[in-house]
Structure formats: structure tokens, C-alpha cells
Design a protein around this motif. Structure first.
Motif, short mmCIF file in Angstrom:
data_model
loop_
_atom_site.label_atom_id
_atom_site.label_comp_id
_atom_site.label_asym_id
_atom_site.label_seq_id
_atom_site.Cartn_x
_atom_site.Cartn_y
_atom_site.Cartn_z
N GLY A 1 13.68 4.32 -18.00
CA GLY A 1 14.66 3.55 -18.98
C GLY A 1 14.85 2.49 -18.89
O GLY A 1 15.44 1.22 -19.48
N THR A 2 15.25 1.13 -17.71
CA THR A 2 15.37 -0.04 -16.57
C THR A 2 14.68 -0.74 -16.38
O THR A 2 14.93 -1.71 -16.07
N GLY A 3 13.35 -0.07 -16.32
CA GLY A 3 12.35 -0.64 -15.86
C GLY A 3 11.20 -0.11 -15.19
O GLY A 3 10.60 1.41 -16.06
N LEU A 4 10.01 -0.30 -14.74
CA LEU A 4 8.65 -0.19 -14.57
C LEU A 4 8.29 0.48 -13.35
O LEU A 4 8.82 0.26 -12.25
N VAL A 5 8.42 1.35 -13.44
CA VAL A 5 8.04 2.20 -11.86
C VAL A 5 6.50 2.79 -11.72
O VAL A 5 5.86 3.45 -12.94
N ALA A 6 6.36 2.61 -10.80
CA ALA A 6 5.39 3.06 -9.83
C ALA A 6 5.00 4.33 -8.67
O ALA A 6 5.96 3.52 -7.72
N ARG A 7 4.78 5.32 -9.36
CA ARG A 7 4.52 6.11 -7.64
C ARG A 7 2.88 6.05 -6.57
O ARG A 7 2.15 6.56 -7.76
N VAL A 8 2.73 5.60 -5.48
CA VAL A 8 1.64 6.08 -4.96
C VAL A 8 1.75 7.27 -4.45
O VAL A 8 2.40 7.39 -2.95
N ARG A 9 0.92 8.27 -4.30
CA ARG A 9 0.23 8.98 -2.91
C ARG A 9 -0.05 9.17 -2.17
O ARG A 9 -1.31 9.00 -3.35
N ASP A 10 -0.27 9.67 -0.48
CA ASP A 10 -1.56 10.11 -0.84
C ASP A 10 -1.11 10.73 0.75
O ASP A 10 -0.21 10.90 1.16
N ALA A 11 -2.10 11.38 1.00
CA ALA A 11 -2.14 12.20 2.65
C ALA A 11 -2.93 11.69 4.07
O ALA A 11 -2.93 12.54 4.60
N ALA A 12 -2.96 10.53 3.90
CA ALA A 12 -3.01 10.00 5.09
C ALA A 12 -1.98 9.72 5.98
O ALA A 12 -1.37 10.39 6.01
N PRO A 13 -1.89 9.96 7.07
CA PRO A 13 -1.22 9.87 8.39
C PRO A 13 0.23 9.33 7.48
O PRO A 13 0.30 8.19 7.46
N HIS A 14 1.51 9.28 8.44
CA HIS A 14 2.83 9.00 7.56
C HIS A 14 2.45 7.69 7.90
O HIS A 14 2.54 7.29 9.09
N PHE A 15 3.11 6.70 6.96
CA PHE A 15 3.09 5.34 7.56
C PHE A 15 4.45 4.50 5.90
O PHE A 15 4.44 5.16 4.74
N ASP A 16 4.90 4.06 6.95
CA ASP A 16 6.51 3.66 6.09
C ASP A 16 6.36 2.36 5.40
O ASP A 16 6.63 1.25 6.96
N PRO A 17 6.13 1.91 4.82
CA PRO A 17 5.81 0.27 4.42
C PRO A 17 6.57 -0.66 4.37
O PRO A 17 6.63 -2.06 4.66
N THR A 18 7.72 0.57 4.09
CA THR A 18 9.79 -0.01 4.23
C THR A 18 10.12 -1.48 5.96
O THR A 18 10.76 -2.63 5.42
N LEU A 19 8.92 -0.62 6.92
CA LEU A 19 9.08 -1.28 8.05
C LEU A 19 8.65 -2.08 9.03
O LEU A 19 8.68 -2.73 9.63
N VAL A 20 7.45 -2.88 7.47
CA VAL A 20 7.02 -3.24 8.50
C VAL A 20 7.95 -4.76 8.59
O VAL A 20 8.17 -5.03 7.26
N PRO A 21 7.22 -5.44 9.57
CA PRO A 21 8.50 -6.66 9.58
C PRO A 21 7.30 -7.44 8.52
O PRO A 21 6.33 -8.03 8.31
#
Lengths: 156, 128
Positions: free
Chosen positions: A81-101
Motif C-alpha cells: 500500500g505504501t511501498g514495495l516489500v521483499a522478504r528473503v528467507r533462508d535456513a542457513a545459520p542465523h545471521f543478522d545483516p542489520t548488524l553488519v558495520p
């Protein structure tokens, strides 16, 4: 930060693709995004930055997540409704890209390309990025881009 | 992604790599540049006019080509030159990047050491 949203219930309101954790599969992702842009009448140059972001998240999952091990990556796209959304799911070991410096910039051409450049590009090209682990233990990254003009698939 | 190779003669021979389609992997562009280098190319112009977007893999490929072509430019002199805005590669230049492709180049700061041209002939003549 945009609230984490769920994919629409109706199958015809979002587009999805499953690829194997193999860099050769990235060409299928490229075709999927191109078809999405055509089907929704989105200017591919205006959406290009968002598509780069999707590519970077998927590439990260293949290269740094699965690291050559077999697995799948599920990509879904929809309009909320306000924008385009992409969702990416995988079953690899947990990794949070938002924490990458952020990488050290500007890049010196005399050295190797620094790590974190892909995620840095994601941050530049989307309006919101969030991460969670799903109840069944998958990595889930949501990307949102506002302001893209389109003809919604469900309205076509 | 498709790569068309054109050999031009300016002040010096210039190899133009015309890329069409999104650049989402580095291998193909690197391999093409390596093949041209092995065949004698020392000046490369990458035409990005038909590239709607470029992922970090594209930056990696440009990085590879830069290092392939550089001659004696290294170390602190190069780093200081880039920081001061006085250094640009004499052997690798870019033609007509636009939209997200141009943005990716700027995000990484590649425009600080790679000259960007809008005119093909001027780009070819700029190699000396």
C-alpha cells in the motif's frame, strides 16, 4: 522503521521464487525481478536500487550463509500500500545483516574490496531493512522501498 | 548480462566493453577483461549505458579490472592521490553509467578514481 509486515494471504497478490543456494541461480533471481517489474509496470531503473538490495541479501545467504552447503532461499515480493516489500528467507545459520558495520569508505583500489559493501549498498537503496528469525528457525530479512509507481498486479 | 567487445583507435588502442543488462555477478566481466588483457589490451572503457543496475559484484569486477590495468600505481601515493582528488586511472574509464548503476559507483567512491564520460568519442580520445 517500517513495521514488519506479513505477506498477503491471497496467492495472486504477491510474487515468489525459490532458488537453490548456488550463485548460478542468481540469473533466475535476475529474471524474476525483471518479470516482476514488467508485470507491475515498474520502471526498472527506478526500482533498480531495490533490486540490487534483494540481490545482495540473497547473495549473502548463498556465500556467507550456506557456504557451499545445499539449501533453499525463498524470495517474495508484494506491495503493502505504501511501498514495495521483499522478504528473503533462508535456513542457513542465523545471521543478522542489520548488524553488519559499514565498510571503510572510500574504497582504496589498491586493496581488496572491503567486506560489508553489499550490505552498505542495501542500506543506501532501501527505506527500511529488518531481520528476525522465524518461529521455525529461518533467517528472514524484510526490505521496503517507498514511492515506486506501479500498476498493482491485483488491479491489472 | 551480455558483453560486446569493440576495439577502437584513439590516441592509443582502446577496448570498449559494452555491457547490456544488470551486473549481478563479477566472473563474466572479469573473465572478458582478462581475456582482452591477455590479448594485449591495456586501455579499457566500460560502457554502462545499458546497465539498469549493478550489484556489489559489479564493483568487484571494476576493482579487478583496475588492478589488472594499473601500472606502477600503488601504495600511499595512490591512496593520497585518490583522497586529494588528483588521481584517476589512466587505463580504466567508465561510459554513461546512470540511475542505480551510477549510484552504486558513487556509494563506493569509485568515481574518485575512475573517470566517467557521457560522450563515447571523448572517452576514447581521453586515453593517451
Amino acid at each position: 522503521m517500517h513495521d514488519v509486515m506479513e505477506a498477503p494471504d491471497a496467492e495472486d497478490k504477491f510474487d515468489r521464487l525459490r532458488i537453490s543456494a548456488d550463485r548460478r541461480e542468481l540469473s533466475r533471481l535476475e529474471q524474476f525481478l525483471e518479470h516482476f517489474a514488467l508485470a507491475h509496470n515498474v520502471d526498472i531503473e527506478k526500482a533498480g536500487g531495490f533490486f540490487v538490495a534483494v540481490h545482495e541479501i540473497v547473495t549473502n545467504a548463498i556465500v556467507h550463509g550456506y557456504r557451499g552447503e545445499p539449501g533453499n532461499i525463498d524470495i517474495s515480493l508484494w506491495w503493502d500500500g505504501t511501498g514495495l516489500v521483499a522478504r528473503v528467507r533462508d535456513a542457513a545459520p542465523h545471521f543478522d545483516p542489520t548488524l553488519v558495520p559499514p565498510p571503510e569508505l572510500p574504497v582504496s583500489p589498491d586493496q581488496t574490496l572491503p567486506g560489508g559493501m553489499g550490505i552498505h549498498m542495501v542500506r543506501q537503496f532501501v527505506d527500511a531493512m529488518s531481520y528476525r528469525t522465524t518461529p521455525d528457525g529461518q533467517n528472514e530479512v524484510l526490505l521496503v522501498k517507498y514511492g515506486l509507481v506501479h500498476t498493482a498486479k491485483a488491479q491489472a | 548480462m551480455k558483453i560486446n567487445v569493440v576495439h577502437e583507435e584513439g590516441h592509443v588502442p582502446v577496448t570498449v566493453l559494452q555491457v547490456t543488462g544488470p551486473i549481478t555477478s563479477n566472473e563474466e566481466l572479469e573473465a572478458q577483461a582478462q581475456a582482452e588483457y591477455t590479448a594485449g589490451a591495456r586501455n579499457i572503457l566500460v560502457d554502462l549505458a545499458d546497465v539498469p543496475y549493478m550489484a556489489s559484484a559489479g564493483l568487484r569486477a571494476l576493482h579487478f579490472i583496475f588492478n589488472l590495468l594499473k601500472e606502477g600505481d600503488s601504495g600511499s601515493t595512490l591512496t593520497k592521490g585518490i583522497a586529494a582528488g588528483t588521481y584517476h586511472s589512466a587505463h580504466l574509464k567508465l561510459l554513461r553509467p546512470k540511475g542505480p548503476t551510477l549510484e552504486a559507483i558513487k556509494v563506493a567512491g569509485y568515481d574518485m578514481f575512475l573517470e566517467i564520460y557521457q560522450d563515447r568519442n571523448k572517452a576514447i580520445e581521453s586515453f593517451t
